[in-house]
Write an enzyme that holds these catalytic residues in place. Structure first.
Site, PDB file in Angstrom:
ATOM      1  CG  ASP A 172      -8.366  -6.066   1.907  1.00 47.28           C
ATOM      2  OD1 ASP A 172      -7.589  -6.918   2.375  1.00 47.28           O
ATOM      3  OD2 ASP A 172      -8.024  -4.891   1.704  1.00 47.28           O
ATOM      4  N   GLY A 186       0.819  -0.883   5.428  1.00 49.23           N
ATOM      5  CA  GLY A 186       1.140  -1.905   6.418  1.00 49.23           C
ATOM      6  C   GLY A 186       0.076  -2.948   6.618  1.00 49.23           C
ATOM      7  N   GLY A 187      -0.919  -3.022   5.705  1.00 51.32           N
ATOM      8  CA  GLY A 187      -1.938  -4.058   5.846  1.00 51.32           C
ATOM      9  C   GLY A 187      -2.646  -3.960   7.179  1.00 51.32           C
ATOM     10  CB  THR A 217      -0.901  -0.058   1.264  1.00 52.88           C
ATOM     11  OG1 THR A 217      -1.722  -1.219   1.163  1.00 52.88           O
ATOM     12  CG2 THR A 217      -1.807   1.137   1.421  1.00 52.88           C
ATOM     13  CG  ASN A 267      -4.704  -6.575  -0.664  1.00 49.93           C
ATOM     14  OD1 ASN A 267      -4.510  -6.128   0.465  1.00 49.93           O
ATOM     15  ND2 ASN A 267      -5.174  -7.791  -0.850  1.00 49.93           N
ATOM     16  CB  SER A 306      -9.784  -0.537   3.711  1.00 43.40           C
ATOM     17  OG  SER A 306      -8.488   0.008   3.837  1.00 43.40           O
ATOM     18  CD  GLU A 341      -7.162  -3.514  -2.147  1.00 41.79           C
ATOM     19  OE1 GLU A 341      -7.432  -4.177  -1.123  1.00 41.79           O
ATOM     20  OE2 GLU A 341      -6.307  -2.613  -2.179  1.00 41.79           O
TER      21      GLU A 341
END
Length: 560
Positions: free
Chosen positions: A413, A462-463, A371, A391, A442, A410
């Site tokens: 997610d 950083g997810g 990201t 992603n 998200s 994505e």
């Protein structure tokens, strides 16, 4: 004048170029920008020089990052742009998050026995949601900018057409995704050198992407979502097993959302709204911590309490949060200080709370941090915090033929099944189930912080760790520290499931490791330092800017 400062072996580089007459907002400076790549930062500066404001610069930086940092964001992805307009104090969040195709359904990544098919929601065009970044750039330029979209896209077009030298991070992430990138002929031709990871200094040229950006510059939304580019996107995706249609592209719309608001010890917090959980998670964790005197307790106990706040915020994320256009989310209840007090009452000062004991526990089923973020404040006081993504590193590793567009993944997610973990280990339930046209949840958390004397603009990739990183930076802001210090804060993280307190190398000392273990925490050191925070700050008393780019990454912060 180049200034270099060192804090705890962390180097922050800030450029200051003072010219011209001082604007009304900042004495002697026109803009502060921090982004994940120097070329993107320079793109923003270029647009400021040409008379643009922070919103025009945000278009330029977003587009440039789509070219020079393809592992993290791109035209084939989406993001959230948090805006503050100085002239009237108006604040909004531009939601350019991807949407599930109309042919998507809740079982699309399951086998006949109801088990999640490994890799199906990560690799290839079936993993891709309908991109929102191109529509968001048009929206941002037309509604908030003051120079033409084509002008703001010029730097990105130039970078794509003429190329740039790749860096170590590109090579490292490409090596991680090499097998998948080799699978897509178009991706391999663009990003690989004879099918392999290029050597350092290799020039990445993306002529097809330059053409796509030019179409967007000349025709606006129609340059991407209609005509030749759209036809190539749909044909390429469907030929490779995806489910996109022209109707998906026609239907995509950017949405403006009211940002999440909160307060902590006199600090006003403004952050991302659903379908991002970032703002809710951040404010909820700070609400839980508000009644603790974190400054006057030992570090082990402090980290214990912060970890327990993280645990509860991430628990609620998995249980309650999703696209509020599709489900009812009681946001006001989740952000209520009284609700936080109830969560706080369940925290034991002398013992870690097992995640399995929390209500509505979702047991994970069996069977990266890519990201990007940038932060801008201009000399008028306009500000932008934007977190963008495709992603996983290099998204789905699939490029639509003839477009140069690397598609996101994505769709991962979403919760592919109740309790199923995504690639970042996050679990979700029915609130984040796949549905046609729905935006996936998200963790991105572009954020403004403001107290009596300072305004901060910050965020990070950083997810799943984004919320915890911004939380730690916000707590450091509360202690009176500046952007360089927020970067230097040792990072640790808990996301409810797995029930593990993760920490980057050096973040915990021996005493803290033993003390937290004695309290019942399961500890795990990550193999690398993580995050790539970008932040700028304005001090009201001196009317001056500060800016910093995370030394863990390859970004660049500038004050002009």
């Amino acid at each position: 004048m180049l200034k270099t400062r060192s804090l705890k072996a962390v180097s922050i580089i800030v450029i200051t170029l003072t010219i011209g007459v001082a604007p009304s907002y900042a004495a002697g400076n026109k803009v502060a920008i921090a982004s994940a790549h120097s070329l993107a930062t320079y793109a923003g500066l270029e647009i400021i020089y040409k008379g643009g404001n922070a919103f025009d610069a945000a278009v330029a930086v977003s587009a440039a990052l789509a070219v020079v940092e393809p592992a993290g964001s791109g035209l084939g992805g989406g993001g959230f742009w948090l805006l503050h307009r100085a002239k009237d104090g108006f604040e909004t969040m531009i939601d350019g998050r991807e949407k599930a195709p109309l042919a998507a359904h809740k079982d699309m990544f399951l086998d006949k026995d109801g088990r999640v098919v490994k890799g199906l929601s990560i690799n290839g065009p079936l993993a891709a949601g309908i991109p929102g970044l191109p529509a968001a750039l048009v929206h941002l330029a037309e509604r908030y900018g003051r120079i033409p979209l084509a002008e703001s896209l010029n730097p990105a077009i130039r970078y794509a057409r003429h190329g740039f030298s790749i860096r170590d991070r590109y090579r490292k992430l490409l090596k991680f995704r090499l097998k998948e990138m080799q699978t897509s002929k178009a991706a391999a031709e663009i990003f690989l050198d004879k099918g392999l990871v290029p050597e350092a200094g290799w020039i990445l040229r993306q002529p097809d992407l330059a053409d796509t950006l030019t179409a967007l510059a000349e025709s606006g939304r129609a340059g991407f979502y209609a005509g030749d580019v759209a036809e190539k996107l749909v044909d390429s995706v469907r030929a490779a097993g995806g489910i996109w249609t022209q109707q998906d592209l026609d239907d995509y719309q950017v949405v403006e959302r009211t940002p999440v608001k909160g307060s902590y010890h006199g600090i006003q917090i403004t952050s991302a709204a659903l379908p991002s959980s970032g703002g809710i998670g951040l404010v909820q964790a700070l609400n839980i911590l508000a009644d603790y005197d974190l400054k006057n307790i030992d570090e082990t106990r402090r980290k214990h309490l912060i970890t327990e706040a993280m645990r509860r915020a991430y628990h609620d994320r998995g249980l309650y949060l999703g696209d509020s256009d599709f489900i009812e989310v009681r946001v006001s209840r989740l952000l209520d200080p009284d609700y936080a007090a109830g969560l706080r009452s369940s925290i034991r000062p002398d013992r870690a709370t097992p995640s399995a004991s929390l209500s509505g526990n979702m047991k994970p089923r069996t069977g990266g941090d890519n990201t990007t973020h940038f932060s801008i404040i201009d000399g008028e006081g306009n500000r932008v915090a934007a977190t963008l993504s495709i992603n996983f590193p290099f998204g789905s590793a699939f490029v639509a033929e003839g477009t140069g567009i690397l598609l996101n993944d994505e769709m991962d997610d979403f919760a592919s099944a109740p309790g199923a973990m995504n690639v970042y280990g996050l679990v979700g339930g029915a609130a984040n189930a796949i549905a046609p046209g729905k935006r996936m949840l998200s963790s991105m958390a572009p954020t403004f912080l403001e107290d009596d004397n300072r305004i901060a603009v910050l965020g990070t990739p950083g997810g799943s760790r984004i919320i915890s990183m911004v939380l730690l930076a916000a707590l450091d802001f509360a202690e009176g520290n500046g952007p360089d210090s927020w970067m230097a804060v040792p990072r640790f993280h808990h996301q409810y499931i797995p029930d593990v307190l993760q920490y980057e190398p050096g973040a915990l000392n021996y005493v803290e490791i033993k003390g937290l273990s004695d309290l019942g925490h399961q500890l795990q050191e990550t193999p690398y330092r993580y995050g790539d925070m970008q932040a700028v700050q304005w001090r009201k008393d001196s009317r001056s800017f500060e800016a910093a780019s995370d030394p863990r990454g390859e970004g660049f912060a500038v004050i002009k």
